[in-house]
Motif scaffolding. Structure first.
Motif, PDB file in Angstrom:
ATOM      1  N   ARG A 158      31.034  56.495  40.876  1.00  0.00           N
ATOM      2  CA  ARG A 158      31.007  56.597  39.413  1.00  0.00           C
ATOM      3  C   ARG A 158      29.787  57.397  38.968  1.00  0.00           C
ATOM      4  O   ARG A 158      29.860  58.246  38.117  1.00  0.00           O
ATOM      5  CB  ARG A 158      30.931  55.205  38.794  1.00  0.00           C
ATOM      6  N   SER A 223      42.050  45.241  29.896  1.00  0.00           N
ATOM      7  CA  SER A 223      42.944  45.370  28.723  1.00  0.00           C
ATOM      8  C   SER A 223      44.393  45.057  29.088  1.00  0.00           C
ATOM      9  O   SER A 223      44.776  45.088  30.261  1.00  0.00           O
ATOM     10  CB  SER A 223      42.859  46.806  28.193  1.00  0.00           C
ATOM     11  N   GLU A 273      43.564  40.458  39.410  1.00  0.00           N
ATOM     12  CA  GLU A 273      42.763  41.645  39.065  1.00  0.00           C
ATOM     13  C   GLU A 273      42.199  41.531  37.665  1.00  0.00           C
ATOM     14  O   GLU A 273      41.128  42.042  37.351  1.00  0.00           O
ATOM     15  CB  GLU A 273      43.624  42.912  39.175  1.00  0.00           C
TER      16      GLU A 273
END
Ligand SMILES: C/C(=C\COP(=O)(O)O)CCC[C@H](C)CCC[C@H](C)CCCC(C)C
Ligand SMILES: Nc1ccn([C@@H]2O[C@H](COP(=O)(O)OP(=O)(O)O)[C@@H](O)[C@H]2O)c(=O)n1
Length: 302
Positions: A158, A223, A273
């Motif tokens: 990242r 989300s 997850e």
């Protein structure tokens, strides 16, 4: 960076992989689905049929040559994939985060799809596991800053920090090794767990970052879009992988039950997850291991 500096989460994740390897190796091999060991002739290399030479010796050498060649080809594929995305990122044709996720999705799935090019010998799975093992070594050497591979950092991290390689990417290749050695082509369990780790978890990040405005009530980091995408894409990729291996003659499944089982595994993996446990265990460990457990229970006992 020394190994002692690894966090509690890293030790938990690594211990989980080693424990699951020890447990799996002791498991009796229950195969309720039919696994067909025949391989389509297209994958066989010409067998030596000379009466002058004892076939067992030549049969071993032809399989070893076959698997060595397949290993070399897949190693080149792995290196080319990472290099290719590194070039795209360097030229700013693709964002670093997207690049990493596409490598996350493609490398494991292409590795799994490459298994049929290996021979039918019992050692073939160990030859195949050389590929993630070499990449594991590469990640450790670069993660400990013993060498510096800018391309690897650019396409797999990242923020470009070497120690990032010792987390997600390292756990990822350890799971690839575990799946190839323990489950291989003969079981839907490994195929489904890689479908969920590579396909499901990979797409969750891409879709969640882009469209995930509505957060989960119990985890503000995740989300609804991300989780729903994981369920759908993980399910489709897993079914596609089972279909690929059944068309090639490795698996014979009751497809009604297989679809039900994969849907259940996808749901379980998606829920795991989505949990706020990122500080405890990496999802490149939790997702595939829980998928293996769920797939093992559904395919082997119902
Ligand atoms: C970026 C990766 C994992 C990080 O996951 P996350 O932290 O974002 O959740 C993937 C790491 C890929 C690995 C270094 C390369 C693996 C190559 C593979 C074993 C063989 C691919 C062969 C195929 C023919 C391309
Ligand atoms: N179920 C999910 C998973 C990820 N995501 C998004 O993807 C980002 C990275 O997810 P992650 O931390 O699981 O990434 P990896 O650990 O898989 O690399 C999150 O910060 C979210 O923005 C999501 O919205 N919903």
């Amino acid at each position: 960076m020394s190994l002692l500096a690894l966090s509690r989460r890293d030790w938990i994740s690594t211990t989980a992989v080693l424990f699951s390897l020890s447990v799996e190796l002791k498991q009796p091999r229950i195969l309720p689905f039919r696994t067909l060991h025949r391989l389509p002739p297209v994958f066989r290399i010409p067998s030596f049929s000379s009466s002058r030479v004892s076939p067992p010796v030549l049969a071993v050498s032809s399989d070893v040559l076959h698997d060595a060649g397949a290993t070399a080809a897949v190693l080149v594929g792995a290196y080319s994939l990472v290099r290719g995305f590194d070039n795209l990122t360097r030229r700013n044709l693709i964002q670093q985060n997207l690049s990493r996720k596409l490598v996350h999705i493609l490398s494991g799935l292409l590795f799994t799809m490459s298994w049929p090019i290996f021979s039918t010998s019992t050692e073939a799975r160990f030859f195949a596991s050389i590929v993630p093992s070499v990449n594991c070594l590469r990640l450790v050497i670069n993660g400990l800053s013993l060498t510096k591979d800018e391309g690897l950092l650019k396409s797999l991290t990242r923020e470009g920090k070497p120690e990032e390689l010792l987390r997600g990417p390292l756990y990822y290749v350890l799971i690839l090794i575990l799946s190839a050695v323990i489950f291989w082509r003969e079981s839907p369990v490994g195929l489904i767990s890689l479908g969920m780790m590579c396909g499901g978890d990979g797409i969750a990040d891409i879709m969640g970052r882009k469209f995930g405005s509505k957060r989960l009530p119990y985890n503000q980091e995740k989300s609804w879009i991300g989780s729903i995408s994981m369920f759908i894409f993980g399910f489709c990729v897993s079914i596609g992988m089972l279909y690929y291996y059944s068309v090639l003659g490795y698996l014979e499944l009751d497809w009604v039950k297989a679809v039900q089982n994969v849907a259940l595994v996808s749901l379980v993996a998606t829920v795991v997850e989505s949990l706020p446990i990122a500080e405890v265990v990496d999802d490149n460990i939790s997702v595939p291991l829980v998928s293996m457990a769920a797939a093992f229970l559904t395919f082997c006992f119902y």
